[in-house]
Motif scaffolding. Structure first.
Motif, PDB file in Angstrom:
ATOM      1  N   VAL A   1       5.262  12.839   8.846  1.00  0.00           N
ATOM      2  CA  VAL A   1       4.392  11.710   8.542  1.00  0.00           C
ATOM      3  C   VAL A   1       3.570  11.307   9.765  1.00  0.00           C
ATOM      4  O   VAL A   1       2.348  11.302   9.722  1.00  0.00           O
TER       5      VAL A   1
ATOM      6  N   GLN B   1       4.152  11.934   1.852  1.00  0.00           N
ATOM      7  CA  GLN B   1       4.416  11.176   3.080  1.00  0.00           C
ATOM      8  C   GLN B   1       4.855   9.753   2.770  1.00  0.00           C
ATOM      9  O   GLN B   1       5.816   9.244   3.342  1.00  0.00           O
ATOM     10  N   MET B   2       4.155   9.131   1.824  1.00  0.00           N
ATOM     11  CA  MET B   2       4.505   7.745   1.504  1.00  0.00           C
ATOM     12  C   MET B   2       5.879   7.663   0.837  1.00  0.00           C
ATOM     13  O   MET B   2       6.610   6.699   1.023  1.00  0.00           O
TER      14      MET B   2
ATOM     15  N   ALA C   1      -9.070   8.551  -4.495  1.00  0.00           N
ATOM     16  CA  ALA C   1      -9.198   7.419  -3.580  1.00  0.00           C
ATOM     17  C   ALA C   1      -9.309   7.873  -2.129  1.00  0.00           C
ATOM     18  O   ALA C   1      -9.424   7.061  -1.229  1.00  0.00           O
ATOM     19  N   GLY C   2      -9.244   9.165  -1.875  1.00  0.00           N
ATOM     20  CA  GLY C   2      -9.368   9.658  -0.512  1.00  0.00           C
ATOM     21  C   GLY C   2      -8.074   9.492   0.270  1.00  0.00           C
ATOM     22  O   GLY C   2      -8.087   9.428   1.490  1.00  0.00           O
ATOM     23  N   GLY C   3      -6.954   9.400  -0.408  1.00  0.00           N
ATOM     24  CA  GLY C   3      -5.668   9.428   0.286  1.00  0.00           C
ATOM     25  C   GLY C   3      -4.869   8.154   0.228  1.00  0.00           C
ATOM     26  O   GLY C   3      -3.682   8.156   0.498  1.00  0.00           O
ATOM     27  N   PHE C   4      -5.482   7.048  -0.139  1.00  0.00           N
ATOM     28  CA  PHE C   4      -4.711   5.821  -0.067  1.00  0.00           C
ATOM     29  C   PHE C   4      -5.033   4.903  -1.236  1.00  0.00           C
ATOM     30  O   PHE C   4      -6.187   4.623  -1.507  1.00  0.00           O
TER      31      PHE C   4
ATOM     32  N   GLY D   1       0.812  -1.210   0.000  1.00  0.00           N
ATOM     33  CA  GLY D   1       0.000   0.000   0.000  1.00  0.00           C
ATOM     34  C   GLY D   1       0.847   1.263   0.000  1.00  0.00           C
ATOM     35  O   GLY D   1       0.564   2.224  -0.718  1.00  0.00           O
ATOM     36  N   VAL D   2       1.914   1.248   0.813  1.00  0.00           N
ATOM     37  CA  VAL D   2       2.778   2.432   0.896  1.00  0.00           C
ATOM     38  C   VAL D   2       3.478   2.683  -0.447  1.00  0.00           C
ATOM     39  O   VAL D   2       3.494   3.813  -0.955  1.00  0.00           O
TER      40      VAL D   2
ATOM     41  N   MET E   1      -4.312   1.191  -3.046  1.00  0.00           N
ATOM     42  CA  MET E   1      -3.740  -0.133  -2.816  1.00  0.00           C
ATOM     43  C   MET E   1      -3.115  -0.675  -4.106  1.00  0.00           C
ATOM     44  O   MET E   1      -1.994  -1.154  -4.108  1.00  0.00           O
TER      45      MET E   1
END
Lengths: 305, 290
Positions: free
Chosen positions: A247, A272-273, A59-62, A44-45, A64
């Motif tokens: 982060v 951040q990722m 995707a609202g921030g994340f 995911g990261v 996969m």
């Protein structure tokens, strides 16, 4: 009719009966879940750090599994000379210099303690062993670093942890196991103690030195608490402190901190990722090398120490 | 040749032994600008915080002990279970593969682990995103006072369960194969073998690790908690180590913090020594003889 022992010999492995179908299925599910719990967060990261901006926003921030291609903007912006780049350089410095010093000190001390028959040798070994039993305590350690004038210096992150008693014991027990004949022969040929160490001890111990080197390296790369404790000046922050601030605590990195001029910054999550990935990647790179040796290294310490 | 030992020994003396001297500020009204030499003596006044039952201090003790208890019950046995499963695998390759994966998190710093957990469990994290997109209501985990202990525990499990299997697996691989054969001849199935051969083989290492754990029972999750304390507040999260850090380094109550640290170290040492004694009484090797 078959006898019991015949039936057993066909269904036994290493003294144990063959596992039944149910047992094997349960174990397969169990192990798959464990591995997935470890691996999926990393996936995911990585995905989020590489996904294009609009996909992350949608995707609202994340993300996969990115479906719209790969985008290195987040990496480009943190590596273009701002806070994160600076921290990366600091972490690199601390890791390289720290590991070099730590390995040198640990090997020389380990070698000296491995030579039998020297005056005071047992006492010194005891001194090292006893230091494993107690913890000097946070406040007194801080006072000592302060007294040595190391506050706000990168040396405060490097020096206090440069000799781990545990690693000294590991290296020492390896040196003790070296064949005495070679060392005696070299000594008869007139080799000095330094030459014995340099030309016999070190070359024969490459594997164990690699292991403790990698352990020290990972430790320095990951050093967070001492850096937080001793470094006030954020220009001297290593990557772990940048990671904590931007982060974990979610402070926003502005265009200036990123070293961008004028361009639109990528979404915060991507940034951040990307920072997270940059602090993980070096470990992933050395991991295969440690992995090959560490079980042996750890066990030497645990069994003989 | 002892010359070779000098640099390394100096570091150990300077950063392990020399700090012991700093503990005398526990008995002082320590003022940083006066230094240890000139600060005034205050007898046992700093210790009165401990013995008069300062609520903040008691809270830290309570949280510490609860976390230690949870970890002994949940975190300690987990790697034993995983090691038993791995040990029972017939394929060496599969075992190696699983081990390679589950050791990995051990090498991540606490900052990375906490960051990853936020990304997975946070409000906009992986799991809540999935829940929302499938029409379920999201879970409030990060920063939730009530879920904090569970969060800490699952982080420790994620980071170190795999790594902790190393020792158990090493011990399991030393068990004599003929014991399994003998028990099979006596009619033992796989469960009975696990119970009568495998577990007794693990007993000494389990006792050894429990003793070491007891010595550490006043030390739980320092870095991990410092990183997340802001989100849940001191009441839910303060442990002895964070109490010392917050009061001493941040709050400037040097003497009190040092006193708490000193008592903590003394209790920890006493716990290891007595646990070792108990182990000997039980006829086990313990950590050391003496």
């Amino acid at each position: 009719m078959k006898t019991t022992s015949q039936r057993q010999s066909r269904t036994m492995v290493g003294g144990m009966p063959m596992p039944g179908v149910t047992e094997r299925a349960v174990k397969a599910v169990f192990l798959t879940i464990i591995c997935a719990i470890v691996v999926l967060p990393f996936v995911g990261v990585i995905s989020t750090s590489l996904a294009p901006a609009e996909e992350v926003t949608k995707a609202g921030g994340f993300v996969m599994f990115p479906t719209r291609g790969i985008d290195f903007t987040a990496y480009r912006s943190i590596l273009s000379g701002g806070t994160v780049t600076q921290a990366l350089l600091v972490s690199g410095f601390v890791t390289v210099v720290g590991t070099t010093i730590a390995v040198a000190l640990t090997c020389t001390l380990g070698w000296a303690l491995s030579r039998r028959g020297t005056v005071g040798n047992r006492a010194l070994l005891l001194l090292v062993l006893i230091s494993l039993l107690f913890n000097p305590g946070l406040i007194p350690s801080y006072l000592v670093v302060q007294q040595f004038g190391l506050l706000n210096s990168l040396w405060a992150v490097i020096v206090p942890v440069s000799v781990s008693a545990f690693n000294v014991i590991v290296v020492r027990s390896f040196f003790v196991g070296l064949p005495n004949e070679i060392i005696d022969a070299a000594r008869i040929d007139g080799a000095s103690e330094w030459k014995l160490f340099r030309y016999i001890g070190l070359p024969l111990s490459k594997a164990v030195i690699a292991v403790i080197g990698l352990f020290y390296g990972v430790g320095y790369w990951n050093s967070f608490f001492n850096a937080m404790l001793y470094l006030n000046d954020s220009a001297k922050w290593p990557l772990q402190l940048v990671l904590r601030t931007y982060v974990v605590n979610g402070v926003e990195l502005g265009g200036q901190d990123l070293g961008l001029s004028g361009e639109a910054a990528p979404p915060q999550t991507s940034i951040q990722m990307a920072i997270l990935m940059i602090s993980v990647v070096p470990i992933l790179c050395v991991y295969p090398f440690i992995q090959r040796h560490f079980a042996k290294g750890v066990l030497t310490g645990a069994v003989k120490g | 040749m002892l010359l070779l030992a000098v640099p390394g020994l100096l570091i150990i003396l300077a950063f392990q032994y020399y700090p012991l001297w700093g503990n005398i500020i526990s008995f002082q009204d320590y003022q940083p600008y006066l230094g240890v030499g000139k600060s005034l003596w205050s007898g046992f006044q700093n210790f009165s915080v401990i013995f008069s039952g300062d609520p903040e201090f008691l809270n830290a003790v309570k949280n510490t002990l609860i976390l230690t208890l949870i970890q002994s019950v949940i975190v300690f046995p987990a790697p034993i279970v995983v090691a038993l499963v791995l040990h029972s695998l017939l394929s060496n390759k599969l075992r190696q593969f699983v081990q390679t994966i589950i050791y990995l998190p051990h090498f991540m710093s606490w900052v990375i682990v906490v960051a990853i957990f936020q990304q997975v469990l946070g409000g906009t994290g992986m799991i809540n995103n999935w829940l929302r997109s499938h029409g379920y209501s999201p879970m409030h985990i990060i920063g939730n006072v009530e879920a904090f202990r569970a969060l800490l525990t699952s982080q420790v499990l994620w980071k170190d369960t795999g790594w902790a299997t190393i020792l158990f697996l090493a011990v399991l691989s030393q068990i004599d194969r003929s014991l399994y054969e003998a028990s099979a001849v006596d009619g033992a199935g796989r469960w009975r073998q696990t119970w009568h051969v495998t577990l007794p083989g693990l007993k000494p290492i389990i006792i050894l690790l429990l003793i070491l754990k007891l010595g550490d029972s006043l030390t739980v999750g320092f870095e991990q908690i410092i990183l997340q304390q802001q989100a849940v507040g001191v009441d839910a999260s303060d442990v002895l180590d964070t109490y010392v850090y917050n009061n001493g380094i941040l709050g400037g109550n040097w003497g009190v913090a040092a006193a708490v640290g000193l008592v903590k170290s003394a209790v920890a040492l006493a716990l290891v020594l007595s646990a070792n004694k108990i182990a000997h009484r039980l006829g086990e090797e313990g950590v050391y003889r003496g």
